[in-house]
Design a protein around this motif. Structure first.
Motif, PDB file in Angstrom:
ATOM      1  N   PHE A 139     -35.030 -14.171   2.246  1.00 44.73           N
ATOM      2  CA  PHE A 139     -35.105 -15.592   1.793  1.00 44.73           C
ATOM      3  C   PHE A 139     -36.570 -15.957   1.616  1.00 44.73           C
ATOM      4  N   ARG A 140     -36.876 -16.741   0.663  1.00 46.00           N
ATOM      5  CA  ARG A 140     -38.162 -17.581   0.489  1.00 46.00           C
ATOM      6  C   ARG A 140     -37.543 -18.725  -0.254  1.00 46.00           C
ATOM      7  N   PRO A 141     -38.312 -19.966   0.147  1.00 49.85           N
ATOM      8  CA  PRO A 141     -37.858 -21.185  -0.610  1.00 49.85           C
ATOM      9  C   PRO A 141     -38.054 -21.103  -2.122  1.00 49.85           C
ATOM     10  N   SER A 142     -38.973 -20.228  -2.721  1.00 56.81           N
ATOM     11  CA  SER A 142     -38.885 -20.210  -3.964  1.00 56.81           C
ATOM     12  C   SER A 142     -37.614 -19.601  -4.808  1.00 56.81           C
ATOM     13  N   LEU A 143     -36.930 -18.688  -3.901  1.00 54.39           N
ATOM     14  CA  LEU A 143     -35.600 -18.113  -4.320  1.00 54.39           C
ATOM     15  C   LEU A 143     -34.339 -19.126  -4.523  1.00 54.39           C
ATOM     16  N   MET A 144     -34.780 -20.308  -4.046  1.00 50.83           N
ATOM     17  CA  MET A 144     -33.592 -21.337  -4.215  1.00 50.83           C
ATOM     18  C   MET A 144     -33.473 -21.903  -5.755  1.00 50.83           C
ATOM     19  N   ARG A 145     -34.443 -21.469  -6.386  1.00 51.50           N
ATOM     20  CA  ARG A 145     -34.270 -21.733  -8.100  1.00 51.50           C
ATOM     21  C   ARG A 145     -33.147 -20.616  -8.530  1.00 51.50           C
ATOM     22  N   LEU A 146     -32.905 -19.643  -7.798  1.00 53.08           N
ATOM     23  CA  LEU A 146     -32.005 -18.719  -8.176  1.00 53.08           C
ATOM     24  C   LEU A 146     -30.524 -18.955  -7.612  1.00 53.08           C
ATOM     25  N   GLY A 147     -30.625 -19.974  -6.693  1.00 54.76           N
ATOM     26  CA  GLY A 147     -29.445 -20.489  -5.914  1.00 54.76           C
ATOM     27  C   GLY A 147     -29.227 -19.449  -4.638  1.00 54.76           C
ATOM     28  N   PHE A 148     -30.377 -19.061  -4.240  1.00 57.85           N
ATOM     29  CA  PHE A 148     -30.350 -18.414  -2.909  1.00 57.85           C
ATOM     30  C   PHE A 148     -30.580 -19.454  -1.804  1.00 57.85           C
ATOM     31  N   PRO A 202     -30.837 -19.442   2.895  1.00 62.79           N
ATOM     32  CA  PRO A 202     -30.790 -19.021   3.922  1.00 62.79           C
ATOM     33  C   PRO A 202     -29.229 -19.529   4.590  1.00 62.79           C
ATOM     34  N   ALA A 203     -28.728 -18.372   5.186  1.00 62.45           N
ATOM     35  CA  ALA A 203     -27.181 -18.542   5.987  1.00 62.45           C
ATOM     36  C   ALA A 203     -27.213 -19.919   6.683  1.00 62.45           C
ATOM     37  N   HIS A 204     -26.586 -20.909   6.102  1.00 60.55           N
ATOM     38  CA  HIS A 204     -26.634 -22.048   6.891  1.00 60.55           C
ATOM     39  C   HIS A 204     -26.117 -22.002   8.063  1.00 60.55           C
ATOM     40  N   PRO A 205     -24.953 -21.227   8.691  1.00 66.84           N
ATOM     41  CA  PRO A 205     -24.413 -21.568  10.062  1.00 66.84           C
ATOM     42  C   PRO A 205     -25.519 -20.732  10.889  1.00 66.84           C
ATOM     43  N   SER A 206     -26.316 -20.164  10.485  1.00 60.36           N
ATOM     44  CA  SER A 206     -27.580 -19.632  11.245  1.00 60.36           C
ATOM     45  C   SER A 206     -28.609 -20.873  11.323  1.00 60.36           C
ATOM     46  N   PHE A 207     -28.649 -21.823  10.492  1.00 62.42           N
ATOM     47  CA  PHE A 207     -29.873 -22.542  10.284  1.00 62.42           C
ATOM     48  C   PHE A 207     -29.851 -23.827  11.500  1.00 62.42           C
ATOM     49  N   TYR A 208     -30.832 -23.625  12.246  1.00 60.93           N
ATOM     50  CA  TYR A 208     -31.189 -24.762  13.181  1.00 60.93           C
ATOM     51  C   TYR A 208     -32.506 -25.419  13.166  1.00 60.93           C
ATOM     52  N   CYS A 209     -32.488 -26.791  13.289  1.00 62.26           N
ATOM     53  CA  CYS A 209     -33.806 -27.511  13.007  1.00 62.26           C
ATOM     54  C   CYS A 209     -33.872 -28.836  13.937  1.00 62.26           C
ATOM     55  N   LYS A 210     -35.062 -28.963  14.284  1.00 59.45           N
ATOM     56  CA  LYS A 210     -35.282 -30.394  14.916  1.00 59.45           C
ATOM     57  C   LYS A 210     -34.775 -31.494  14.383  1.00 59.45           C
ATOM     58  N   ARG A 211     -34.100 -32.343  15.407  1.00 56.01           N
ATOM     59  CA  ARG A 211     -33.515 -33.508  15.130  1.00 56.01           C
ATOM     60  C   ARG A 211     -34.642 -34.607  14.225  1.00 56.01           C
ATOM     61  N   TRP A 212     -35.900 -34.561  14.147  1.00 55.57           N
ATOM     62  CA  TRP A 212     -36.650 -35.403  13.570  1.00 55.57           C
ATOM     63  C   TRP A 212     -36.510 -34.882  11.971  1.00 55.57           C
ATOM     64  N   VAL A 213     -36.209 -33.767  11.761  1.00 50.05           N
ATOM     65  CA  VAL A 213     -36.087 -33.417  10.325  1.00 50.05           C
ATOM     66  C   VAL A 213     -34.943 -34.198   9.583  1.00 50.05           C
ATOM     67  N   VAL A 242     -38.440 -28.632  -1.204  1.00 50.07           N
ATOM     68  CA  VAL A 242     -39.116 -29.950  -1.490  1.00 50.07           C
ATOM     69  C   VAL A 242     -40.102 -30.266  -0.529  1.00 50.07           C
ATOM     70  N   ASN A 243     -39.832 -30.649   0.906  1.00 52.95           N
ATOM     71  CA  ASN A 243     -40.581 -30.991   1.984  1.00 52.95           C
ATOM     72  C   ASN A 243     -41.117 -29.921   2.720  1.00 52.95           C
ATOM     73  N   LYS A 244     -40.998 -28.741   2.251  1.00 45.79           N
ATOM     74  CA  LYS A 244     -41.607 -27.879   2.973  1.00 45.79           C
ATOM     75  C   LYS A 244     -41.727 -27.740   4.623  1.00 45.79           C
ATOM     76  N   VAL A 245     -40.488 -27.993   5.249  1.00 46.10           N
ATOM     77  CA  VAL A 245     -40.308 -27.942   6.512  1.00 46.10           C
ATOM     78  C   VAL A 245     -40.667 -26.365   6.949  1.00 46.10           C
ATOM     79  N   LYS A 246     -41.418 -26.280   7.950  1.00 40.28           N
ATOM     80  CA  LYS A 246     -41.727 -24.898   8.516  1.00 40.28           C
ATOM     81  C   LYS A 246     -40.684 -24.134   9.261  1.00 40.28           C
ATOM     82  N   ALA A 247     -40.116 -23.051   8.707  1.00 44.21           N
ATOM     83  CA  ALA A 247     -39.036 -22.352   9.316  1.00 44.21           C
ATOM     84  C   ALA A 247     -39.338 -21.023   9.477  1.00 44.21           C
ATOM     85  N   LYS A 248     -38.801 -20.311  10.298  1.00 46.32           N
ATOM     86  CA  LYS A 248     -38.822 -18.846  10.676  1.00 46.32           C
ATOM     87  C   LYS A 248     -37.516 -18.219  10.580  1.00 46.32           C
TER      88      LYS A 248
END
Length: 270
Positions: free
Chosen positions: A139-148, A150-161, A187-193
């Motif tokens: 996954f790369r953010p640019s691939l979201m143009r194709l509808g890709f 990251p697996a949302h159930p595996s996505f964790y982010c800080k509450r401030w986001v 859009v907002n380029k949140v840093k993710a790993k």
């Protein structure tokens, strides 16, 4: 660091106990667990009440009518007090006991505000049978143009986001998670790993796995999300992801066949 885990439920009595057990089995214990029930009419609330003491004050829950799963998730986000927020659906469970510890280790050591990994789907009646492996490795953010995404159930982010960039848009019937991740990561380029780990085991039959109509709605939601967020794409570009999804299904089934023949050859029946 404290993690808030949110589970939305509605008539989930057949599966939610596995979800609760998997959270209790995690080696990382500094959690806040929020269950948002949509007014279940089966034994879901009874199971919630039975498991609440096992969380030793770390579980909070409500049961009331809502406007669908994304509305329930938003309620959970608004209740959250953890440093990090993630979701575990009521028919899913963690694939191993160290998932949360791995997420915390990454967020504490790396200069990132979110993490994501892999998940896999299993047959609802036979959890040992994998039907699809959803890898977020490429996954790369640019691939979201194709509808890709990251697996949302595996996505964790800080509450401030969530506090800065908003919660789920409930105008989307199925793909509000895609719109949210588009808003966060593209859009907002949140840093993710990416973490090379299988985090969640998901039973088939969920909101986005319900046949042709659901895929048609996903396409409409994706087109709308991209347009609203001013990200260029089109119908034909979005169709490309289905080629990759077919590859994932074929790969999962091929792996199952290989495992079966190995078990036959070694005399170990699965």
């Amino acid at each position: 660091m404290k993690i808030t885990i949110i589970t939305s439920t509605f008539n989930s009595g057949a599966t939610v106990e596995d979800t609760f057990k998997s959270i209790l089995s995690q080696t990382f214990k500094n959690i806040e667990y929020i269950v948002v029930d949509g007014g279940s009419r089966d034994n879901t609330v009874e199971i919630i009440k039975r498991y609440e003491p096992k969380f030793c004050g770390r579980m909070r829950w409500i049961s009331e009518r809502d406007n669908g799963v994304y509305d329930a998730m938003n309620k959970g986000i608004c209740m959250a007090t953890g440093d990090v927020i993630g979701f575990l659906n009521s028919d899913d469970y963690y694939t191993s006991t160290d998932c949360l510890q791995t997420i915390v280790d990454t967020l504490e050591k790396e200069d990132v505000d979110a993490t994501y990994g892999n998940v896999h789907y299993v047959n609802a009646g036979n959890p040992q049978k994998m039907v699809r492996f959803y890898s977020s490795k490429h996954f790369r953010p640019s691939l979201m143009r194709l509808g890709f995404m990251p697996a949302h159930p595996s996505f964790y982010c800080k509450r401030w986001v969530y506090e800065k960039y908003g919660i789920f848009d409930t105008e989307y019937r199925i793909a509000s998670d895609f719109e949210l991740l588009l808003r966060f990561l593209f859009v907002n380029k949140v840093k993710a790993k990416f973490i090379a780990k299988d985090f969640v085991t998901m039973r088939t039959g969920g909101l986005s796995n319900s046949g042709l109509r659901s895929h048609q709605q996903i396409m409409k939601d994706h087109q709308k999300a991209l347009k609203v967020n001013k990200v260029y794409s089109n119908f034909f570009i979005l169709c490309l992801r289905y080629i990759y999804k077919t590859y994932e299904v074929v790969r999962a089934r091929s792996s199952a066949v290989i495992r079966h023949f190995k078990s036959v050859l070694t005399g170990n029946k699965e």
